[in-house]
Design a protein around this motif. Structure first.
Motif, PDB file in Angstrom:
ATOM      1  N   GLU A  56       0.882  -1.178   0.000  1.00  0.00           N
ATOM      2  CA  GLU A  56       0.000   0.000   0.000  1.00  0.00           C
ATOM      3  C   GLU A  56       0.908   1.213   0.000  1.00  0.00           C
ATOM      4  O   GLU A  56       1.515   1.550   1.010  1.00  0.00           O
ATOM      5  N   PRO A  57       1.030   1.906  -1.138  1.00  0.00           N
ATOM      6  CA  PRO A  57       2.079   2.917  -1.289  1.00  0.00           C
ATOM      7  C   PRO A  57       1.799   4.254  -0.627  1.00  0.00           C
ATOM      8  O   PRO A  57       2.710   5.072  -0.494  1.00  0.00           O
ATOM      9  N   ALA A  58       0.557   4.509  -0.220  1.00  0.00           N
ATOM     10  CA  ALA A  58       0.210   5.817   0.336  1.00  0.00           C
ATOM     11  C   ALA A  58      -0.867   5.610   1.388  1.00  0.00           C
ATOM     12  O   ALA A  58      -2.034   5.899   1.176  1.00  0.00           O
ATOM     13  N   CYS A  59      -0.478   5.092   2.553  1.00  0.00           N
ATOM     14  CA  CYS A  59      -1.470   4.545   3.482  1.00  0.00           C
ATOM     15  C   CYS A  59      -2.194   5.593   4.308  1.00  0.00           C
ATOM     16  O   CYS A  59      -3.261   5.321   4.846  1.00  0.00           O
ATOM     17  N   GLY A  60      -1.640   6.797   4.476  1.00  0.00           N
ATOM     18  CA  GLY A  60      -2.323   7.821   5.233  1.00  0.00           C
ATOM     19  C   GLY A  60      -2.693   7.348   6.622  1.00  0.00           C
ATOM     20  O   GLY A  60      -1.863   6.819   7.354  1.00  0.00           O
ATOM     21  N   ALA A  61      -3.959   7.509   6.987  1.00  0.00           N
ATOM     22  CA  ALA A  61      -4.413   7.111   8.324  1.00  0.00           C
ATOM     23  C   ALA A  61      -4.868   5.661   8.373  1.00  0.00           C
ATOM     24  O   ALA A  61      -5.320   5.194   9.413  1.00  0.00           O
ATOM     25  N   GLY A  62      -4.786   4.930   7.234  1.00  0.00           N
ATOM     26  CA  GLY A  62      -5.055   3.499   7.274  1.00  0.00           C
ATOM     27  C   GLY A  62      -6.398   3.059   6.761  1.00  0.00           C
ATOM     28  O   GLY A  62      -6.876   1.991   7.147  1.00  0.00           O
ATOM     29  N   ALA A  63      -7.027   3.821   5.861  1.00  0.00           N
ATOM     30  CA  ALA A  63      -8.346   3.439   5.347  1.00  0.00           C
ATOM     31  C   ALA A  63      -8.304   2.081   4.656  1.00  0.00           C
ATOM     32  O   ALA A  63      -9.216   1.260   4.819  1.00  0.00           O
ATOM     33  N   PHE A  64      -7.246   1.820   3.885  1.00  0.00           N
ATOM     34  CA  PHE A  64      -7.116   0.515   3.238  1.00  0.00           C
ATOM     35  C   PHE A  64      -6.591  -0.532   4.218  1.00  0.00           C
ATOM     36  O   PHE A  64      -6.993  -1.697   4.174  1.00  0.00           O
ATOM     37  N   LEU A  65      -5.708  -0.123   5.112  1.00  0.00           N
ATOM     38  CA  LEU A  65      -5.068  -1.090   6.005  1.00  0.00           C
ATOM     39  C   LEU A  65      -6.045  -1.760   6.953  1.00  0.00           C
ATOM     40  O   LEU A  65      -5.881  -2.935   7.302  1.00  0.00           O
ATOM     41  N   VAL A  66      -7.077  -1.045   7.392  1.00  0.00           N
ATOM     42  CA  VAL A  66      -8.027  -1.658   8.321  1.00  0.00           C
ATOM     43  C   VAL A  66      -8.762  -2.812   7.631  1.00  0.00           C
ATOM     44  O   VAL A  66      -8.995  -3.876   8.240  1.00  0.00           O
ATOM     45  N   ALA A  67      -9.106  -2.635   6.363  1.00  0.00           N
ATOM     46  CA  ALA A  67      -9.764  -3.717   5.624  1.00  0.00           C
ATOM     47  C   ALA A  67      -8.789  -4.850   5.323  1.00  0.00           C
ATOM     48  O   ALA A  67      -9.147  -6.035   5.385  1.00  0.00           O
ATOM     49  N   ILE A  68      -7.549  -4.493   5.001  1.00  0.00           N
ATOM     50  CA  ILE A  68      -6.527  -5.505   4.723  1.00  0.00           C
ATOM     51  C   ILE A  68      -6.266  -6.341   5.976  1.00  0.00           C
ATOM     52  O   ILE A  68      -6.165  -7.581   5.910  1.00  0.00           O
ATOM     53  N   ALA A  69      -6.159  -5.669   7.123  1.00  0.00           N
ATOM     54  CA  ALA A  69      -5.923  -6.385   8.389  1.00  0.00           C
ATOM     55  C   ALA A  69      -7.058  -7.354   8.677  1.00  0.00           C
ATOM     56  O   ALA A  69      -6.831  -8.494   9.127  1.00  0.00           O
ATOM     57  N   SER A  70      -8.291  -6.935   8.424  1.00  0.00           N
ATOM     58  CA  SER A  70      -9.434  -7.796   8.672  1.00  0.00           C
ATOM     59  C   SER A  70      -9.400  -9.032   7.785  1.00  0.00           C
ATOM     60  O   SER A  70      -9.683 -10.153   8.232  1.00  0.00           O
ATOM     61  N   ARG A  71      -9.018  -8.847   6.524  1.00  0.00           N
ATOM     62  CA  ARG A  71      -8.967  -9.983   5.599  1.00  0.00           C
ATOM     63  C   ARG A  71      -7.825 -10.942   5.954  1.00  0.00           C
ATOM     64  O   ARG A  71      -7.984 -12.169   5.860  1.00  0.00           O
ATOM     65  N   ILE A  72      -6.698 -10.398   6.329  1.00  0.00           N
ATOM     66  CA  ILE A  72      -5.581 -11.262   6.722  1.00  0.00           C
ATOM     67  C   ILE A  72      -5.932 -12.030   7.988  1.00  0.00           C
ATOM     68  O   ILE A  72      -5.612 -13.224   8.134  1.00  0.00           O
TER      69      ILE A  72
END
Length: 558
Positions: A56-72
């Motif tokens: 994730e090249p531009a994660c900011g406050a984590g909008a994508f990361l929270v969904a990615i963490a849930s899927r992992i």
């Protein structure tokens, strides 16, 4: 979300910049849009996500990361793995310390909520999120099976000079007045492993604007455009922005089938799964709902020129015609598209006075107003012609009246840029006169019209620069005129062309050259007659009906 850009790294010895003093380009993506992008990407919990790497090249406050963490998390549960097996599964970067800390906290909170121990969750979050400039990372550090995110929305010229130079050096596709996101596409595509996939929600301007040409060339030559989901009217972000967003899915493989889709304001979290489901079915049938329209094409458009914009069904038809037919401008048929003469001083070079100068220095000119009715109606405009039939400037000594006229307007003519560059040729027009064009039959098309408007000049006039012309060594110009009058030909131009206020279309050479046409010798005699009659009667409906038969189409979708 899109993230800030300006934080310097010792690696490139760039000057320290006040991070808060510049525009960061942050745009927060809604959770359902993140899930849609991940679903289209194929990053789903049924896979063992610890065995692949996502960047994730531009994660900011984590909008994508929270969904990615849930899927992992779900993937680890399904495959009986501890969450620490996912330490290397994600690499997320951001330029700002505060965003790195916020993203780590977001990931940790999500994993704890999923039932993982706090210490392990903290360890995973710290491993995933790091500070850095994605565009200036070594390629080996960015290698990924998946790249996903929402790159920044910042014009390259708004970046401080030193960093802009570094970006241009690192990203060869970022030419002209490019947006930063062009570089993110390039670096992400370079990083993909074989079969790897990129999924960005981003402005779709790169598909059409000049600054996206190099990126389009890169995609067409080495990758597969899998999905282009236009979301211009969708409330995709937490804040209201005019971003013309689209989700694009691109794979590191040879080009395969491609999905073109568009959405309405009704498209949201409830409708997104329906679109994903349709994509997964691999159906060749188009779909239309109140929320979205989509079509699957056997290929994507073949060149790096501007990619078309139209409804998915019409895009599918245009792509099919692109596969089956040749371009209008074609050496095989001797067909050429061009533009009329630009003088640089129309007030001097155009006249209606037949007695102004020597008669053989007056060239009858076709103007836009002569084409208004659909039949050429010359109003008597002449070009004061400084060119010989051999393409040289005339000797003014041989034409005293012409010489006197030019000297009378000498101040204005010599002030032109073209005259300051060549002072000894101060009375030339910007373009030369191609005398071979004068006597040839040619179709004339005004630059700006609501609909395509071919008009036949049987020969004798020379077009002004507001007119584009088509000449051919093979085509019956009445038959070709009928094809061009049709809605099928107009659909090509409409899909590619710049549209002005009020719906006016620019019928410029670059867009006319996008039109695909059949071999003129392959058109049946009856269809030739129908096209010829439709053109002569200016009957658009009849021309379209004949064109549909010639192109082998049942209909032209809206």
């Amino acid at each position: 979300m899109a993230t800030p850009l300006f934080l310097d790294t010792d690696l490139h010895n760039l000057p320290n910049l006040p991070v808060e003093a510049v525009e960061h380009g942050e745009v927060f993506t809604r959770r359902w849009v993140v899930d849609l992008a991940l679903d289209l990407l194929g990053y789903t919990a049924d896979k063992d996500l610890t065995e692949v790497r996502l960047v994730e090249p531009a994660c900011g406050a984590g909008a994508f990361l929270v969904a990615i963490a849930s899927r992992i998390s779900s993937s680890c549960r399904a495959h009986n793995r501890p969450i620490t097996d996912a330490l290397a599964a994600v690499r997320a970067l951001d330029l700002l310390d505060r965003n790195v800390l916020r993203s780590r906290a977001t990931v940790e909170t999500q994993l704890v909520a999923e039932g993982w121990p706090a210490e392990e969750s903290r360890k995973v979050a710290a491993a995933w999120v790091e500070q850095g400039d994605y565009l200036l990372q070594a390629d080996v550090g960015n290698r990924a099976d998946y790249v996903v995110g929402n790159p920044p929305y910042i014009r390259l010229e708004d970046v401080p000079d030193a960093r802009m130079a570094a970006y241009r050096q690192a990203c060869t596709t970022m030419g002209g007045r490019a947006d930063i996101y062009v570089g993110f596409y390039e670096v992400a595509l370079r990083s993909l492993t074989p079969g790897g996939r990129l999924g960005f929600i981003c402005a779709d301007r790169w598909m059409r604007n000049q600054y996206g040409r190099s990126l389009r060339q890169m995609v067409r030559s080495r990758f597969s455009m899998d999905v282009a989901l236009v979301m211009h009217d969708v409330d995709a972000f937490e804040d209201q922005v005019s971003a013309y967003p689209a989700i694009t899915i691109i794979s590191n493989r040879t080009q395969g089938h491609a999905v073109a889709a568009d959405t309405t304001r009704e498209f949201g979290s409830a409708q997104a799964p329906d679109f994903v489901s349709w994509c997964a079915q691999n159906s060749s049938e188009s779909i239309t709902t109140t929320a979205f329209r989509a079509a699957r094409m056997p290929n994507w458009f073949p060149d790096e020129g501007s990619w078309p914009a139209a409804s998915p069904s019409r895009l599918a038809v245009l792509e099919e015609l692109t596969e089956r037919f040749r371009l209008l401008e074609d050496g095989k048929t001797g067909t050429r598209v061009g533009i009329g003469i630009a003088t640089g001083a129309d007030k001097v070079f155009l006249t209606a006075d037949k007695g102004l100068i020597e008669s053989d220095r007056l060239l009858p000119m076709a103007m836009v107003r002569d084409t208004t009715s659909g039949v050429l109606d010359w109003h008597g405009t002449y070009l004061v012609n400084p060119w010989t039939a051999e393409g040289r400037l005339v000797d003014l000594a041989a034409y005293p009246r012409l010489a006197s006229y030019f000297e009378e307007h000498g101040t204005a003519l010599r002030k032109r840029y073209i005259a300051t560059k060549q002072p000894d040729r101060w009375y030339k027009t910007i373009d030369k006169v191609d005398h071979r064009l004068i006597g040839r039959p040619k179709l004339l098309l005004p630059d700006m019209k609501l609909t395509i408007h071919p008009v036949l000049d049987e020969g004798g006039l020379y077009p002004h620069h507001n007119l584009y012309f088509i000449v051919s060594e093979t085509w019956d110009m009445h038959v070709l005129g009928g094809l061009l009058l049709s809605k099928v030909a107009e659909a090509f131009v409409e899909a590619y062309a710049v549209k002005m206020r009020g719906g006016t279309i620019r019928f410029q050479a670059q867009y006319l050259r996008k039109i695909r046409v059949p071999d003129p010798l392959a058109i049946s005699e009856s269809d030739q007659v129908a096209l010829r009659e439709a053109f002569n009667k200016r009957d658009v409906q009849a021309a379209t009906e004949a064109a549909l038969r010639v192109y082998g189409l049942a209909e032209l979708p809206d």
